[in-house]
Each structure stands twice: as C-alpha cells, then as structure tokens.
Design an enzyme around this catalytic site. Structure first.
Site, PDB file in Angstrom:
ATOM      1  N   THR A 293       0.825  -1.210   0.000  1.00  0.00           N
ATOM      2  CA  THR A 293       0.000   0.000   0.000  1.00  0.00           C
ATOM      3  C   THR A 293       0.861   1.263   0.000  1.00  0.00           C
ATOM      4  O   THR A 293       0.591   2.206  -0.745  1.00  0.00           O
ATOM      5  CB  THR A 293      -0.893   0.003   1.250  1.00  0.00           C
ATOM      6  OG1 THR A 293      -0.088  -0.449   2.345  1.00  0.00           O
ATOM      7  CG2 THR A 293      -2.090  -0.884   1.094  1.00  0.00           C
ATOM      8  N   PHE A 421      -7.425   5.139   4.854  1.00  0.00           N
ATOM      9  CA  PHE A 421      -6.947   4.177   5.846  1.00  0.00           C
ATOM     10  C   PHE A 421      -8.097   3.437   6.530  1.00  0.00           C
ATOM     11  O   PHE A 421      -7.921   2.879   7.604  1.00  0.00           O
ATOM     12  CB  PHE A 421      -6.071   4.899   6.881  1.00  0.00           C
ATOM     13  CG  PHE A 421      -4.781   5.416   6.282  1.00  0.00           C
ATOM     14  CD1 PHE A 421      -3.709   4.565   6.077  1.00  0.00           C
ATOM     15  CD2 PHE A 421      -4.661   6.740   5.883  1.00  0.00           C
ATOM     16  CE1 PHE A 421      -2.517   5.022   5.498  1.00  0.00           C
ATOM     17  CE2 PHE A 421      -3.481   7.208   5.311  1.00  0.00           C
ATOM     18  CZ  PHE A 421      -2.410   6.339   5.120  1.00  0.00           C
ATOM     19  N   CYS A 428      -6.551   1.410   9.766  1.00  0.00           N
ATOM     20  CA  CYS A 428      -5.141   1.020   9.618  1.00  0.00           C
ATOM     21  C   CYS A 428      -4.313   1.360  10.855  1.00  0.00           C
ATOM     22  O   CYS A 428      -4.207   2.523  11.237  1.00  0.00           O
ATOM     23  CB  CYS A 428      -4.568   1.739   8.403  1.00  0.00           C
ATOM     24  SG  CYS A 428      -2.857   1.286   8.089  1.00  0.00           S
TER      25      CYS A 428
END
Ligand code: HEM
Length: 498
Positions: A293, A421, A428
């Site tokens: 990512t 996120f 995250c």
C-alpha cells in the site's frame, strides 16, 4: 488460539450480500444482466475495481453488481459512507479478498473476524509499536533503507537511465517494514530477481484476487494448479517467518521492535501473550499490509509530482527550507513538510491504494435512512469514488490539487469524506508509519533529483488487492545543489546486513 472454520476456496464471510437487503430491488444494477452469470458484459477480470468505478459513475452512490450468482452492494456517496462509519451500528466485514487471505494470515490483525479474541489481544499489544516514540525510533532505519534507494537512483542518474518506480518503491517499503519491524534484511536492492519470499507473497495475493473472479463451484477445477502453487507459497512464507522467529529467540537483538513486542509483551490488563502460531500470522500480516500500500502511494505521488512541475517546485522549496543544511532530516523535520504531505494526501485521494473496505450491520438498521439492512448484511465502500464525490470535491474532482488538503479546506469538509486508511476500530494501525515513511522518502527524492517523466506515458492502474501505477518509469536527474550526507551523520543500524 481461535480459528473460524474455513471451507477450501470459500472462506466464511464470502456470502452474497443479497440475503441481508430486504429491498435490494430498489438498488440499481448495470444493464444487460445475464441469467446465472450476472453483470459480466464488458467487465475485465484484471480490473474489477476500475470496472466498479465505471458503474458507480452511471448508477449512483449505492449500486449492486452480480457475478456468478452472487450479488454485492457498493457504496460511495459521502452521506452513505459517513453512516457506515457509525461504529455503534456497523463494523468491519471480513469478506471477498480479505477472507481469501485467511489461509495465509488466519486471525492476524488484518484478516481477523471481529469476534476473534486474538484481534483485541494483538491490537492492544502492538498499538504501542506505532506510537510517536516508536516512530522516532524507526526513523534512522527508514533513512538507512532510503539511502540504498538513492544509491541505486544515483547510478541511474549518472548513466542517464530511467528507473522502475513501482519496483523500486516496493523494494524500499518491503525493506523498511522488514528492518523496522523484524530486524530483517531481504537484500532487495542487491538482487536482480525478487527475493523468493516476495515471489511467494505476491503469489498468494494474486491467488486471493483470482478467487474473487472465478465462479465458486468451478474454483477447484479451474484453479487446480494455482491452488497447489498457493499451498507451496504459503508453506514458503511460514518457513521463512518461523526461521526469523527462531533466530530472534536464540540471538535476541530486536531492541523493542514489533517482533520483540509480539514475542515478549503481555497484554497490559489480562497478562496474555500472543501464541506462536498467531505470531507467525502477525509477521506475515505486517510484511504484506506494511509495504504494498505504501509503495503504491509513493509511486502515484511520484507520478503526479513528475507531471506537475509547479507542484514539485513548491514541494522542493519546502524541503530545502525546512531541512536547510541538515545532511539528513531529523524525525521532527519530516512532520514539518506540510505541503509534501498534502501531495501525498491528494495522491491517496485519487488512488487510495487499498481501494475498498467492507462494513456490515451489527443489527437490523436502515442505511442513511434509505436502504433497510438486516444484521450481518454488508456493503463495500468504494474509496476512489468516495474521494471523487462531486458534492464534496466539486465538479473537477479528477484534477490533482494538493491544496484540497490545506488546513482550512480540510476543516470545511464533513467528517468521513477522506478514508484511505479505512474507518473505526479496524482502521489502519500502520497509518502514521506509512505517512512518516512516505513523506520522508518524497522529501529525500525531491531534494536530490529532478523527476523527468516519459512524455508518452499515460497512467494505467494495475489491481492486485492494492493499486499501483503500471509501467511507470521516471528519469531522475541529480540536482547540483544537493549535499552529500556526511558520513559521520549516518546512523548505525542494528541488524544491518542480517
Ligand atoms: C499508504 C499506506 C497504507 C494504506 C493506504 C493502508 C490502508 C489500510 C486500510 C484501508 C485498512 C482497513 C482495511 C479494512 O477495513 O478492511 C488497513 C488496515 C490495516 N493496515 Fe494499513 N494501510 C497502509 C499502510 C500500512 C502499514 C505501513 C502497515 C504496517 C506497518 C499497515 C498495517 C495494517 C494492519 C495490520 C491493518 C489491520 C488493522 C486491524 O484490523 O486492526 N498498513 N490499512
């Protein structure tokens, strides 16, 4: 250790959404639906996300797609997404690509079902590994890895060659999480071919993606050899991680990194520790979740910087001002790169590299006052479309403009309109890590090079659970004013060369 049952090829959670939506008929779907097969006209097996973006534009903020007898509901409207962010009524749904990763990552943080006790245990034990102090401790190691990248780019610049941006960013981010998290060095920059661990990791991600695009009853037949290869890949990942853990247990030396926390830290309240099999799953989880990512985010940002010389000049001026004469930036000097950070945010707006997350109803409820959902019904939030909702981002949402993230503009927007996120308790855990790493690296590259694009390149996006610019190459050109880092300022790195 708790383990939810997994049926081969079809993990728990891979249910069609249709059962939980009593008024599904009111939700639009693409035209030309074919009996049994569903909405397959004009779709591309390699680009399911970009196909969904096309449908989203036509069908509106809540729509559905059916493939091989399964119906999925997609949501991207800002109002609907904000409603799904209500943690009292909705939670993460482990489905589709994420559920397909259960055979390799099990109840690791990313793939754990909400009810699995190992999620809370690992979250509480590992969250301090992402505190400000922990991040300041990782900073010298991040710099050390970045130096390997710039050495590589210097050679390319010297020879007037182009560099493979996604390839190099993937090496950088993998080495960074391996070094900071586990004191490990995959030697990515020194290799001509990817490390076998990386090949196995990419193999399992690709397999997980393919499972989504093959009709379930046919999967064992169509993917027989791929399934065998996937089992070998998983075995390779497990062996490598077990070796890494064994070495740490015998040699020590992690100096409080993530692996030390996984092996030694007890839960502050219950005193419980992570079981060995769970440690293995967490290590794999962090190696996977912690690099692709961020690599994609850096690659998109570099693409946009190379295409917007005015933005690059402004960002570079900021780096020169904030870092001034320092050979290499101190930890605090990274957070002060506010404009570089806006470049990163704007790149993540247009291409959030983890492009969707799924939410399920904790109870019978009504989504945004419009769509009834039964307990357990779920929807996929399409983040790239949320980030293009014209009601939030205007009619020119496709335009790259980092000033959308200046403090005043951010304050004027409603909450939950920028979600690269994810959201809530399962958002995250590595957000600050990724932002520090990526801002640092963009700053270093801007300060050292002019980034020359290939004028013929048009952005193409590849999909492999995460998004990445396909075939992006740039020609770095050394700026004359760049100072060499003084050797005495180089930071010694524990475990370097492991
Ligand atoms: C730009 C970089 C990154 C992006 C865009 C990103 C995006 C996301 C998203 C959207 C989720 C939520 C997924 C869901 O709801 O199903 C997530 C979860 C997670 N991410 Fe990241 N991530 C990034 C970097 C990182 C890094 C650097 C690490 C580790 C060092 C990491 C580790 C994780 C973990 C462990 C989870 C699961 C958290 C939980 O469920 O408790 N990520 N990430």
């Amino acid at each position: 250790m708790t383990e939810a049952p997994i049926r081969a090829g079809m993990p728990k959670g891979f249910r069609s959404a249709e059962l939980g939506w009593p008024e599904l008929d009111r939700i639009p779907h693409p035209p030309h639906r074919i009996p049994l097969l569903g909405d397959v006209v004009g779709v591309n097996r390699r680009t399911p996300l970009q196909d969904s973006l096309r449908y989203a534009r036509r069908l509106g903020p809540v729509f559905r797609r059916k493939a091989f007898g399964k119906e999925f509901v997609f949501v991207w409207g800002a109002r609907h997404t904000a409603d799904l962010a209500d943690e009292s009524r909705f939670a993460k749904h482990v489905g589709l690509g994420i559920a397909n990763l259960r055979p390799v990552a099990g109840d690791g943080l990313f793939t754990a079902y909400n009810h699995e006790p190992n999620w809370q245990l690992a979250h509480d034990v590992l969250a301090p590994g992402f505190s400000r102090e922990a991040m300041a401790g990782y900073h010298p190691m991040m710099l050390d890895v970045a130096r390997r990248l710039t050495e590589h780019w210097d050679r390319a610049a010297g020879a007037g060659r182009t560099v493979d941006v996604p390839g190099d960013m993937t090496k950088l981010t993998l080495e960074t999480i391996a070094r900071t998290g586990f004191g490990h060095d995959f030697g990515s920059f020194e290799r001509t071919r990817p490390h076998p661990f990386v090949t196995a990791m990419i193999g399992t991600l690709t397999y997980a993606q393919r499972l989504n695009t093959v009709p379930f009853p046919l999967a064992p037949l169509l993917l027989r050899s791929a399934t065998r290869r996937n089992a070998q890949d998983i075995a390779h990942l497990n062996r490598t991680v077990d070796e890494l853990v064994r070495a740490r247990r015998t040699d020590g030396g992690g100096q409080g990194d993530l692996l030390d926390r996984m092996l030694e830290t007890a839960h502050p309240v219950t005193g419980e520790r992570l079981a060995p099999q769970n440690v293995r799953r967490q290590v794999i989880t962090f190696l996977v979740a912690g690099h692709e990512t961020t690599s994609g985010a850096l690659s998109f940002a570099l693409h946009y910087l190379s295409r917007h010389p005015d933005v690059a000049a402004r960002a570079r001026a900021e780096v020169d001002r904030v870092w001034a004469d320092a050979a290499e930036p101190a930890y605090e000097q990274v957070a002060r790169l506010r404009y570089v950070r806006r470049v990163l945010d704007e790149s993540l707006r247009l291409w959030p590299t983890a492009p969707a997350f799924a939410r399920e109803a904790r109870e019978d409820t009504v989504l945004a006052g419009e769509h009834p959902m039964r307990r357990g019904a779920w929807a996929l939030v399409l983040t790239p479309m949320l980030h293009r909702d014209p009601e939030v981002w205007g009619a020119d949402a496709e335009r790259f403009d980092p000033d959308r993230f200046d403090a005043r503009a951010v304050r004027s927007r409603a909450p939950h309109t920028f979600k690269p996120f994810g959201t809530g308790a399962r958002a995250c855990i590595g957000r600050q890590f990724a932002l520090h790493e990526a801002t640092l690296v963009l700053g270093l590259l801007l300060r050292r090079y002019e980034l020359r694009p290939d004028p013929a390149y048009r952005l193409r996006v590849t999909e492999r659970l995460t998004l990445m610019p396909d075939g992006l190459r740039l020609r770095p050109e050394r700026r004359s004013a760049v100072r060499e880092p003084a050797s005495e300022l180089r930071c010694p790195v524990p475990g370097a060369g492991d």
